[in-house]
Design a protein around this motif. Structure first.
Motif, PDB file in Angstrom:
ATOM      1  N   PHE A  65       0.861  -1.175   0.000  1.00 49.65           N
ATOM      2  CA  PHE A  65       0.000   0.000   0.000  1.00 49.65           C
ATOM      3  C   PHE A  65       0.900   1.227   0.000  1.00 49.65           C
ATOM      4  O   PHE A  65       1.739   1.366   0.884  1.00 49.65           O
ATOM      5  CB  PHE A  65      -0.906  -0.011   1.239  1.00 49.65           C
ATOM      6  CG  PHE A  65      -1.957   1.054   1.212  1.00 49.65           C
ATOM      7  CD1 PHE A  65      -3.100   0.893   0.452  1.00 49.65           C
ATOM      8  CD2 PHE A  65      -1.808   2.210   1.953  1.00 49.65           C
ATOM      9  CE1 PHE A  65      -4.082   1.876   0.425  1.00 49.65           C
ATOM     10  CE2 PHE A  65      -2.783   3.197   1.938  1.00 49.65           C
ATOM     11  CZ  PHE A  65      -3.918   3.031   1.172  1.00 49.65           C
ATOM     12  N   GLN A  66       0.733   2.087  -1.003  1.00 52.11           N
ATOM     13  CA  GLN A  66       1.543   3.296  -1.104  1.00 52.11           C
ATOM     14  C   GLN A  66       0.750   4.484  -0.577  1.00 52.11           C
ATOM     15  O   GLN A  66      -0.424   4.642  -0.899  1.00 52.11           O
ATOM     16  CB  GLN A  66       1.954   3.545  -2.544  1.00 52.11           C
ATOM     17  CG  GLN A  66       2.836   2.445  -3.094  1.00 52.11           C
ATOM     18  CD  GLN A  66       3.138   2.640  -4.560  1.00 52.11           C
ATOM     19  OE1 GLN A  66       2.337   3.198  -5.308  1.00 52.11           O
ATOM     20  NE2 GLN A  66       4.294   2.173  -4.985  1.00 52.11           N
ATOM     21  N   VAL A  67       1.406   5.295   0.244  1.00 50.40           N
ATOM     22  CA  VAL A  67       0.748   6.454   0.833  1.00 50.40           C
ATOM     23  C   VAL A  67       1.674   7.659   0.714  1.00 50.40           C
ATOM     24  O   VAL A  67       2.891   7.534   0.858  1.00 50.40           O
ATOM     25  CB  VAL A  67       0.359   6.162   2.304  1.00 50.40           C
ATOM     26  CG1 VAL A  67       1.561   5.870   3.149  1.00 50.40           C
ATOM     27  CG2 VAL A  67      -0.452   7.286   2.904  1.00 50.40           C
ATOM     28  N   LYS A  68       1.084   8.799   0.422  1.00 49.08           N
ATOM     29  CA  LYS A  68       1.858  10.037   0.330  1.00 49.08           C
ATOM     30  C   LYS A  68       2.303  10.452   1.735  1.00 49.08           C
ATOM     31  O   LYS A  68       1.556  10.329   2.701  1.00 49.08           O
ATOM     32  CB  LYS A  68       1.011  11.142  -0.299  1.00 49.08           C
ATOM     33  CG  LYS A  68       1.767  12.426  -0.522  1.00 49.08           C
ATOM     34  CD  LYS A  68       0.909  13.460  -1.222  1.00 49.08           C
ATOM     35  CE  LYS A  68       1.695  14.746  -1.379  1.00 49.08           C
ATOM     36  NZ  LYS A  68       0.896  15.775  -2.022  1.00 49.08           N
ATOM     37  N   GLN A  69       3.512  10.938   1.815  1.00 46.62           N
ATOM     38  CA  GLN A  69       4.079  11.418   3.073  1.00 46.62           C
ATOM     39  C   GLN A  69       3.106  12.376   3.760  1.00 46.62           C
ATOM     40  O   GLN A  69       2.444  13.187   3.106  1.00 46.62           O
ATOM     41  CB  GLN A  69       5.400  12.119   2.773  1.00 46.62           C
ATOM     42  CG  GLN A  69       6.183  12.541   3.976  1.00 46.62           C
ATOM     43  CD  GLN A  69       7.521  13.163   3.571  1.00 46.62           C
ATOM     44  OE1 GLN A  69       7.711  13.630   2.454  1.00 46.62           O
ATOM     45  NE2 GLN A  69       8.445  13.165   4.502  1.00 46.62           N
TER      46      GLN A  69
END
Length: 178
Positions: A65-69
């Protein structure tokens, strides 16, 4: 969605709305986030009862799962679980807890806001006996930017865009008023 699940989500929406109010403890509250229903994926048994959980983010071996900082990523659960960060992808795959860090202790209901201030990769699992082996795992990549067209949150394992937390809470409010 069961009434128990609906009430859990409502609790999370209220908790998060309260927590996101006027305060300052070192993170950017302007970026909306998502909720991860922290549970064993797929059909499994709880005390002899077979069940399958509703999930906002697909969990399992190799799921990323990729999440923005600085985006809020909240883990919630309603059965006995904890949240553990292991050291490497290999440790996650093999369910090795040497040098693991318990982020949230075992409880029958829980909420944990994952720190996304730094660019890093988390290898997350449940440390309760058997849960890791049953696929209660997630790799979270905190990125400066996520791939275009994903509205800040995405899955790189091919299961579609993540549910927007504010939209989910608005939908719950709508269900409760009808």
């Amino acid at each position: 969605m069961s009434s128990r699940t609906l009430m859990l989500w409502l609790h999370v929406c209220i908790f998060t709305a309260h927590a996101a109010g006027d305060h300052d403890h070192g993170h950017d509250d302007t970026t909306s986030g998502t909720v991860v229903e922290w549970a064993i994926p797929g059909e499994h048994s709880h005390g002899g009862e077979t069940m399958e959980h509703d999930m906002t983010v697909e969990l399992g071996r190799g799921k990323v799962f990729q999440v923005k900082q600085n985006t809020a990523l909240t883990f919630t659960w309603s059965n006995s679980h904890n949240l553990v960060s292991v050291s490497t992808a290999s440790d996650l795959e093999d369910c090795v807890f040497t040098n693991a860090t318990e982020l949230a202790g075992e409880s029958t209901t829980g909420t944990y806001l994952l720190d996304t201030a730094d660019l890093q990769t988390y290898y997350l699992t449940c440390g309760l006996p058997g849960h890791c082996g049953l696929g209660q795992q997630l790799i979270v990549e905190v990125l400066e930017e996520v791939p275009a067209g994903t509205s800040g949150l995405s899955s790189s394992s091919g299961f579609g865009p993540a549910l927007s937390f504010p939209l989910m809470c608005a939908g719950l409010a709508s269900r409760l008023t009808h």
